[in-house]
Motif scaffolding. Structure first.
Motif, PDB file in Angstrom:
ATOM      1  N   ARG A 140       0.811  -1.152  -0.335  1.00  0.00           N
ATOM      2  CA  ARG A 140      -0.240   0.026  -0.315  1.00  0.00           C
ATOM      3  C   ARG A 140       0.858   0.912  -0.247  1.00  0.00           C
ATOM      4  O   ARG A 140       1.816   1.458   1.209  1.00  0.00           O
ATOM      5  CB  ARG A 140      -0.846   0.076   1.280  1.00  0.00           C
ATOM      6  CG  ARG A 140      -2.435  -1.050   1.603  1.00  0.00           C
ATOM      7  CD  ARG A 140      -2.854  -0.941   2.205  1.00  0.00           C
ATOM      8  NE  ARG A 140      -3.562  -2.171   3.457  1.00  0.00           N
ATOM      9  CZ  ARG A 140      -4.237  -2.313   3.814  1.00  0.00           C
ATOM     10  NH1 ARG A 140      -4.066  -0.967   5.062  1.00  0.00           N
ATOM     11  NH2 ARG A 140      -4.753  -3.385   4.240  1.00  0.00           N
ATOM     12  N   PRO A 141       1.181   1.675  -1.393  1.00  0.00           N
ATOM     13  CA  PRO A 141       1.810   3.265  -1.522  1.00  0.00           C
ATOM     14  C   PRO A 141       1.690   3.975   0.438  1.00  0.00           C
ATOM     15  O   PRO A 141       2.359   5.194   0.368  1.00  0.00           O
ATOM     16  CB  PRO A 141       0.767   4.320  -2.376  1.00  0.00           C
ATOM     17  CG  PRO A 141       0.388   2.679  -3.198  1.00  0.00           C
ATOM     18  CD  PRO A 141      -0.058   2.245  -2.335  1.00  0.00           C
ATOM     19  N   GLU A 142       0.081   4.116   0.679  1.00  0.00           N
ATOM     20  CA  GLU A 142       0.235   5.167   1.424  1.00  0.00           C
ATOM     21  C   GLU A 142       0.753   4.574   2.899  1.00  0.00           C
ATOM     22  O   GLU A 142       1.354   5.696   3.725  1.00  0.00           O
ATOM     23  CB  GLU A 142      -1.052   5.579   1.918  1.00  0.00           C
ATOM     24  CG  GLU A 142      -1.837   4.129   2.816  1.00  0.00           C
ATOM     25  CD  GLU A 142      -2.743   3.218   1.676  1.00  0.00           C
ATOM     26  OE1 GLU A 142      -3.341   2.689   1.742  1.00  0.00           O
ATOM     27  OE2 GLU A 142      -2.405   3.065  -0.447  1.00  0.00           O
ATOM     28  N   ALA A 163       6.947   8.041  -3.723  1.00  0.00           N
ATOM     29  CA  ALA A 163       7.430   7.632  -3.834  1.00  0.00           C
ATOM     30  C   ALA A 163       7.095   5.860  -3.397  1.00  0.00           C
ATOM     31  O   ALA A 163       7.573   5.423  -3.808  1.00  0.00           O
ATOM     32  CB  ALA A 163       8.530   8.216  -2.154  1.00  0.00           C
ATOM     33  N   GLY A 164       5.980   5.823  -2.297  1.00  0.00           N
ATOM     34  CA  GLY A 164       5.543   4.065  -2.198  1.00  0.00           C
ATOM     35  C   GLY A 164       4.881   3.996  -3.676  1.00  0.00           C
ATOM     36  O   GLY A 164       4.947   2.606  -3.429  1.00  0.00           O
ATOM     37  N   ARG A 165       4.626   4.644  -4.318  1.00  0.00           N
ATOM     38  CA  ARG A 165       4.402   3.695  -5.713  1.00  0.00           C
ATOM     39  C   ARG A 165       5.524   3.097  -6.534  1.00  0.00           C
ATOM     40  O   ARG A 165       5.781   2.536  -7.293  1.00  0.00           O
ATOM     41  CB  ARG A 165       3.006   4.635  -6.134  1.00  0.00           C
ATOM     42  CG  ARG A 165       1.263   5.062  -6.040  1.00  0.00           C
ATOM     43  CD  ARG A 165       0.729   5.851  -6.777  1.00  0.00           C
ATOM     44  NE  ARG A 165       1.283   7.275  -6.927  1.00  0.00           N
ATOM     45  CZ  ARG A 165       0.793   8.096  -5.616  1.00  0.00           C
ATOM     46  NH1 ARG A 165      -0.414   7.891  -5.226  1.00  0.00           N
ATOM     47  NH2 ARG A 165       0.913   9.455  -6.449  1.00  0.00           N
ATOM     48  N   VAL A 195       2.450   0.020  12.073  1.00  0.00           N
ATOM     49  CA  VAL A 195       2.281   0.374  10.608  1.00  0.00           C
ATOM     50  C   VAL A 195       2.418  -0.325   9.457  1.00  0.00           C
ATOM     51  O   VAL A 195       1.640   0.372   8.914  1.00  0.00           O
ATOM     52  CB  VAL A 195       3.875   1.521  10.479  1.00  0.00           C
ATOM     53  CG1 VAL A 195       4.087   1.661   9.402  1.00  0.00           C
ATOM     54  CG2 VAL A 195       4.269   2.563  11.674  1.00  0.00           C
ATOM     55  N   ASN A 196       2.906  -1.217   9.514  1.00  0.00           N
ATOM     56  CA  ASN A 196       2.370  -2.870   9.238  1.00  0.00           C
ATOM     57  C   ASN A 196       2.040  -3.537   9.504  1.00  0.00           C
ATOM     58  O   ASN A 196       2.078  -5.105   8.707  1.00  0.00           O
ATOM     59  CB  ASN A 196       3.302  -2.876   7.925  1.00  0.00           C
ATOM     60  CG  ASN A 196       4.665  -2.865   8.762  1.00  0.00           C
ATOM     61  OD1 ASN A 196       5.076  -2.811   9.570  1.00  0.00           O
ATOM     62  ND2 ASN A 196       5.808  -2.905   7.528  1.00  0.00           N
ATOM     63  N   ASP A 197       1.905  -3.957  10.017  1.00  0.00           N
ATOM     64  CA  ASP A 197       1.863  -5.160  10.862  1.00  0.00           C
ATOM     65  C   ASP A 197       0.834  -6.122  11.599  1.00  0.00           C
ATOM     66  O   ASP A 197       0.785  -7.077  10.669  1.00  0.00           O
ATOM     67  CB  ASP A 197       1.983  -5.512  12.464  1.00  0.00           C
ATOM     68  CG  ASP A 197       1.554  -4.291  13.860  1.00  0.00           C
ATOM     69  OD1 ASP A 197       0.812  -3.389  12.717  1.00  0.00           O
ATOM     70  OD2 ASP A 197       0.675  -4.552  14.488  1.00  0.00           O
ATOM     71  N   ILE A 203       0.615  -8.777   2.135  1.00  0.00           N
ATOM     72  CA  ILE A 203       2.389  -8.559   1.533  1.00  0.00           C
ATOM     73  C   ILE A 203       2.126 -10.395   0.875  1.00  0.00           C
ATOM     74  O   ILE A 203       2.959 -10.680  -0.366  1.00  0.00           O
ATOM     75  CB  ILE A 203       2.887  -8.420   2.549  1.00  0.00           C
ATOM     76  CG1 ILE A 203       3.122  -6.449   2.961  1.00  0.00           C
ATOM     77  CG2 ILE A 203       4.809  -8.613   1.423  1.00  0.00           C
ATOM     78  CD1 ILE A 203       3.946  -6.655   4.093  1.00  0.00           C
ATOM     79  N   ALA A 204       1.748 -11.131   1.704  1.00  0.00           N
ATOM     80  CA  ALA A 204       2.393 -12.794   1.590  1.00  0.00           C
ATOM     81  C   ALA A 204       1.230 -12.968   0.159  1.00  0.00           C
ATOM     82  O   ALA A 204       2.275 -13.743  -0.421  1.00  0.00           O
ATOM     83  CB  ALA A 204       1.979 -13.163   2.190  1.00  0.00           C
TER      84      ALA A 204
END
Length: 420
Positions: A140-142, A163-165, A195-197, A203-204
């Motif tokens: 996710r770019p955000e 930057a994320g994209r 944040v991303n947990d 992602i997997a």
């Protein structure tokens, strides 16, 4: 055929028997992670991005040769920092070529953020890199905007979701290209609580759909002087749940030792003398031409030296063997029109393992760049074997036939635009 099961980071069983070595030759990075502080000379920290010294490609080979006498079960040689291997691609590619030449039986691997990996797929394939790790921290770019302060891509700095994209697009592209070349791909994901947990399963699923082989969730280690220094360390229970979520989509890695960029030895048991050795070899003054045994030739057909460097679209590469001279391969030269960058790329990448180049003529600028990279330049015309005799047998250059291109070489400034 190399035994891919000997990689201790990808195969838990191999970790108890085979050692790995990380070469800290990647000095710069093209992104700034909010959890990363790449301190050098910090022998008490064991986390990615940390090293006690940075080596040049030739220093790295000398270090490996000394280290092999102390660690006989080295199966894998990798580049994993302290920055990103493709933020300084010339050093990375030259290291891979020199290491492959010196250690033909070893597995080679890389660890990268994937941002600028794709343009070098051909080079790492030629070096027989078998294992590549790509760090993907979100799809996710955000979310990526929260993890990275900035991303430098194609000489421009990006921030925020843009930057994320860009980073995500290049990472996914790199994974696909790596799998097309048959490489084993591991995904690293740094778990940043809050944040991303909550996105790890997502992602997997995404990387599994691209063919990635395994995924390694790494609990973030809060580093001083970073934006994430106050975030909590993920708990063991949290990491256990995350690995269970990953297992629904892709095989999780369960034995990561969070290695330094200069790690050497068995996983979790770095050799006590390795850090001392790496310090010694980082101070070693090495002849830039040392360790290179091949010769590149500007030729139309592979029999004669008959092309000016500026018009050569490919190089014939030779090496000395017990039975004379052996043709190795044809290499494409960097495209015309890039100016000075064309010659820098030629010297650092195309000719990385070459001690000399035979040309019918050469401009002033490429002559300077190539010689500064420790490569001998011989201008001549005639049979390639005569030029190889000059390089390998040290025959006088005066015995070679000077080319009519000498006039062109003396007037040509070598702008990198190619000869018309």
């Amino acid at each position: 055929m190399k035994d891919l099961s000997r990689h201790p980071c990808f195969q838990a069983e191999a970790g108890r028997r085979y050692a790995r070595v990380h070469l800290p030759v990647a000095s710069r990075c093209n992104i700034q992670c909010n959890y990363c502080n790449r301190k050098y000379d910090c022998c008490n920290e064991s986390r990615p991005g940390v090293t006690s010294a940075v080596l040049s490609p030739l220093q790295a080979v000398h270090y490996l040769q000394a280290l092999e006498a102390k660690i006989p079960d080295i199966s894998v040689i990798g580049i994993a920092g302290p920055g990103d291997p493709f933020a300084t691609p010339e050093e990375t590619i030259q290291t891979l070529r020199l290491v492959r030449q010196a250690f033909p039986d070893k597995l080679l691997c890389l660890s990268s953020n994937g941002l600028e990996l794709s343009p070098f797929i051909r080079e790492i394939t030629e070096a027989e890199v078998s294992h590549v790790t790509v760090t993907v921290n979100s799809v996710r770019p955000e979310t990526l905007a929260k993890i990275y302060r900035w991303v430098r891509y194609s000489r421009r700095v990006y921030r925020g979701e843009e930057a994320g994209r860009i980073l995500l697009e290049q990472q996914l592209k790199a994974i696909l290209l790596l799998k097309e070349k048959g490489m084993t791909v591991k995904i690293n994901t740094v778990i940043c609580p809050g944040v991303n947990d909550g996105e790890v399963a997502e992602i997997a699923e995404r990387v599994a759909s691209l063919g990635a082989d395994t995924m390694n969730p790494i609990p973030m280690v809060p580093a001083e002087d970073t934006e994430f220094e106050t975030l909590p360390v993920p708990s063991k229970e949290q990491m256990k749940r995350i690995k269970s979520d990953i297992a629904r989509h892709i095989r999780p890695m369960t034995h990561c030792a969070r290695c330094r960029a200069d790690a050497a030895g068995l996983l979790g048991q770095d050799h006590p003398e390795a850090m001392q050795l790496i310090g010694q070899f980082s101070a070693l003054v090495v002849n830039r031409g040392e360790g290179r045994e091949r010769v590149a030739v500007a030729s139309q057909e592979g029999l004669l030296v008959n092309l000016h460097l500026g018009e050569a679209r490919r190089m014939y590469v030779f090496e000395q063997s017990k039975n004379g001279y052996h043709f190795v391969e044809i290499r494409q030269t960097p495209p015309a029109g890039a100016g000075l960058q064309r010659w820098q790329e030629l010297a650092a990448r195309t000719l990385a393992d070459c001690k000399a180049i035979l040309v019918a003529g050469i401009g002033e600028t490429p002559m300077k760049v190539i010689q500064e990279n420790g490569i001998r330049v011989i201008q001549m015309s005639g049979l390639i074997d005569a030029g190889l005799d000059a390089v390998y047998l040290d025959l006088p250059i005066r015995t070679l036939c000077r080319s009519e291109y000498m006039r062109c070489g003396e007037s040509c400034r070598g702008t990198g635009a190619g000869c018309g």
